[in-house]
Write an enzyme that holds these catalytic residues in place. Structure first.
Site, PDB file in Angstrom:
ATOM      1  N   ASP A  46      -1.494  26.643 -30.416  1.00 50.48           N
ATOM      2  CA  ASP A  46      -0.644  25.455 -30.348  1.00 50.48           C
ATOM      3  C   ASP A  46       0.628  25.657 -31.164  1.00 50.48           C
ATOM      4  OD1 ASP A  46      -0.848  22.228 -29.880  1.00 50.48           O
ATOM      5  OD2 ASP A  46       0.127  22.700 -31.769  1.00 50.48           O
ATOM      6  N   TYR A  51       8.585  23.687 -34.501  1.00 55.70           N
ATOM      7  CA  TYR A  51       8.036  24.595 -35.530  1.00 55.70           C
ATOM      8  C   TYR A  51       8.924  25.834 -35.696  1.00 55.70           C
ATOM      9  CZ  TYR A  51       3.609  22.084 -34.520  1.00 55.70           C
ATOM     10  OH  TYR A  51       2.632  21.152 -34.292  1.00 55.70           O
ATOM     11  N   HIS A 109       6.724  15.714 -28.108  1.00 51.68           N
ATOM     12  CA  HIS A 109       6.208  15.809 -29.473  1.00 51.68           C
ATOM     13  C   HIS A 109       5.967  14.447 -30.142  1.00 51.68           C
ATOM     14  CE1 HIS A 109       6.007  18.907 -32.952  1.00 51.68           C
ATOM     15  NE2 HIS A 109       5.149  17.931 -33.148  1.00 51.68           N
TER      16      HIS A 109
END
Ligand code: A2P
Length: 274
Positions: A46, A51, A109
């Site tokens: 994931d 990120y 997200h």
């Protein structure tokens, strides 16, 4: 445990435990972590645009000896993107960064930009979800969904888009009451993934969890992860340490009903953000 699956509403199989990569720095750290996770049996990785490690994660997946179709890869659309055109472009960028032809799961997200939490982005979410639906229809995403969505955000997508999200990835761990969202998702066959299953590590100091762990000769981390599996969701633990990756996937025990009830009684989010 890493070779056991749940099945999403559209019959796509999803490995029961995933490997989370939030806060694992791009470059060697993320590359090595994902490579080591795959070496130790993880088949569900994931990541997220936010990120900033998609390229390293993708390279580790591509460099592994495991066939592409045997690894379930998730990424997430940045929370501030709320227009169709930007979402379409960002989705293609994710495939490019990962170096993959398709992704297994692509999700929004958050219902609002992280720096504007709570903002009403109903129209924007409908628009970006359209881009996800197109990726799904084109076979570039095998499943689509959302993250951090509450029932009202999900209802907006259900009312205004064509495909009910396959997945909602939420912060879910012992002590954090997510019952309203879970009930809504169960009713609509939206599968739940649980991020921060260890409460970003802070749950491991909890005495009740530590005492339960002693009953099974397991660690507090293993109790936190198994608890979520027994709730029927996919935990996404993360660690940069190999021995912990191994530990977090060793689920060869069952927590008794009595102990599950004890764990259910724990209240409060232990996460500290300072
Ligand atoms: P590290 O990467 O140094 O191992 P969560 O998955 O809930 O977000 O928690 C992640 C945090 O918990 C990370 O700081 C990770 O640190 C730590 N962690 C992960 N697995 C374990 C474990 N089995 N025992 C102790 N700490 C762990």
């Amino acid at each position: 445990m890493t070779n056991e699956f749940y099945t999403l509403r559209n019959d796509v199989k999803i490995p029961k435990i995933g490997f989370g990569t939030w806060q694992i720095e791009a470059g060697k750290k993320a590359y090595n972590a994902v490579k080591t996770a795959i070496k130790n049996g993880y088949r569900h990785i994931d990541t997220a645009q936010g990120y900033q490690n998609e390229a390293s994660v993708g390279k580790a997946i591509r460099d592994s000896d495991v066939k592409r179709e045997d690894i379930f890869v998730t990424s997430k659309l940045e929370s501030h993107i709320k227009t169709y055109d930007e979402a379409k472009e960002a989705f293609n960028k994710t495939l490019e960064e990962l170096g993959l032809d398709y992704i297994d799961l692509f999700i929004i997200h958050a219902p609002w930009p992280w720096n504007e939490m709570g903002k009403d982005c109903s129209e924007g979410n409908v628009q970006v979800y359209k881009a996800l639906e197109e990726a799904y229809e084109a076979g570039k995403a095998r499943a689509i969904g959302v993250s951090n969505f509450e029932p009202k955000h999900l209802q907006n997508i259900i009312d205004n888009n064509d495909i009910v999200p396959h997945v909602n990835q939420i912060g879910y761990f012992i002590g954090l009451d997510q019952s309203e969202t879970i009930e809504f998702c169960d009713k609509n066959e939206i599968f739940i993934e649980a991020y921060s299953p260890l409460g970003i590590g802070y749950l491991l100091d909890n005495e009740v969890i530590q005492n339960v762990a002693k009953n099974y000769d397991k660690s507090a981390a293993q109790i936190c992860i198994k608890y979520l599996l027994q709730k029927g969701v996919t935990p996404l633990p993360k660690s940069v340490h190999e021995h912990r990756m191994i530990e977090n996937a060793q689920m060869d025990f069952d927590i008794s009903e009595t102990d599950m009830k004890l764990l259910d009684k724990i209240e409060g989010d232990p996460r500290r953000w300072d």
